[in-house]
Design a protein around this motif. Structure first.
Motif, PDB file in Angstrom:
ATOM      1  N   ARG A 152      38.234  45.321  38.141  1.00 24.35           N
ATOM      2  CA  ARG A 152      38.336  44.229  39.106  1.00 24.35           C
ATOM      3  C   ARG A 152      37.071  44.198  39.945  1.00 24.35           C
ATOM      4  O   ARG A 152      36.746  45.167  40.632  1.00 24.35           O
TER       5      ARG A 152
ATOM      6  N   TRP B  10      37.281  44.368  48.523  1.00 21.24           N
ATOM      7  CA  TRP B  10      38.265  45.431  48.682  1.00 21.24           C
ATOM      8  C   TRP B  10      38.347  45.814  50.157  1.00 21.24           C
ATOM      9  O   TRP B  10      37.387  45.641  50.913  1.00 21.24           O
TER      10      TRP B  10
ATOM     11  N   SER C  70      46.214  42.173  41.084  1.00 18.03           N
ATOM     12  CA  SER C  70      45.291  42.715  42.079  1.00 18.03           C
ATOM     13  C   SER C  70      46.005  43.450  43.204  1.00 18.03           C
ATOM     14  O   SER C  70      45.485  44.435  43.741  1.00 18.03           O
TER      15      SER C  70
ATOM     16  N   THR D 145      33.131  46.825  42.157  1.00 20.17           N
ATOM     17  CA  THR D 145      34.011  46.874  40.987  1.00 20.17           C
ATOM     18  C   THR D 145      34.776  48.189  40.936  1.00 20.17           C
ATOM     19  O   THR D 145      34.210  49.264  41.171  1.00 20.17           O
TER      20      THR D 145
END
Length: 250
Positions: free
Chosen positions: A194, A198, A36, A190
């Motif tokens: 992922r 964010w 990530s 998304t």
């Protein structure tokens, strides 16, 4: 609740100098802790780049060595994301950056928290100093952001009177970064398979800086709307006995 940082610090005077990376110095080469982190860092840069924010004299990097010399001992820390407004020389293959010697000090440093403790809150002064101490007391970076991607916790610290102070977001849950002319905040959705939280940028008017895939989708929707409007107009003209192909030209 934000993690509390101990204010117990040694009174030993710091002697800071700015030296280039020694030829024989080995930067830390630890593997990225999870998949990530590079995706999060790349997403931050991508929206800036495709929206025309990034200029050649800027330095925006991730897992990149920031250098300083403390009490005669060389130090290099590699934050997860860093923004430097101006560098003296634009280098294609820059391996490290020494503030003051090579240009501005970083304006923003971001660290992504992971499952293992990475020193993001460490105020250790002795060699090697902790990240918090390095950014606050040595580099004196104006803005230090700590982001926990799993739960979406964003801690935004601003340097005031030589110490980082935790700042609360505005009514939209965002933080204004004057040096960049942008807001920073969290967003849930998304990208690149992922799904989660964010860090995203918004402009001064509150418009989200889109990623490339979002811009493509926006253009696709606009084209679809134009197609539907054209079809409706053709259907209306035909209902009025008008041949759309024989309309008079102006």
């Amino acid at each position: 609740m934000a993690t509390q940082v101990s204010e117990t610090k040694s009174s030993t005077e710091l002697v800071i100098s700015w030296e280039p990376l020694p030829d024989d110095f080995q930067l830390e080469d630890e593997p990225v802790e999870n998949t990530s982190q590079p995706i999060l860092a790349g997403a931050l840069r991508e929206s800036l780049e495709i929206n025309g924010f990034i200029q050649p004299q800027m330095l925006i990097a991730s897992n990149f060595g920031l250098c300083a010399t403390l009490n005669g001992q060389f130090i290099a820390k590699a934050p997860d994301w860093v923004y430097v407004p101006f560098v003296n020389e634009v280098l294609v293959n820059r391996k490290s950056y020494t503030p003051n010697l090579e240009g501005d000090i970083p304006e923003v440093v971001i660290e992504f928290l992971s499952d293992t403790e990475g020193g993001e809150y460490s105020v250790k002064r002795a060699y090697t100093p902790g990240k918090w101490f390095f950014y606050e007391q040595i580099l004196q970076v104006p803005i230090y952001v700590i982001f926990e991607p799993n739960g979406g916790l964003l801690e935004f610290y601003q340097l005031e009177n030589g110490r980082y102070e935790l700042k609360q977001p505005d009514e939209n849950g965002r933080h204004w970064i004057g040096a960049m002319g942008l807001f920073l905040g969290t967003w849930q959705g998304t990208k690149e398979a992922r799904t989660g939280y964010w860090l995203r940028w918004w402009d001064e008017s509150g418009n989200l800086l889109l990623w490339a895939v979002e811009q493509i989708e926006q253009e696709r929707q606009r084209a679809e709307q134009e197609r539907q409007q054209k079809e409706r107009l053709i259907a209306y003209l035909q209902s009025q006995g008008i041949d759309p192909n024989n309309l008079p030209t102006v």
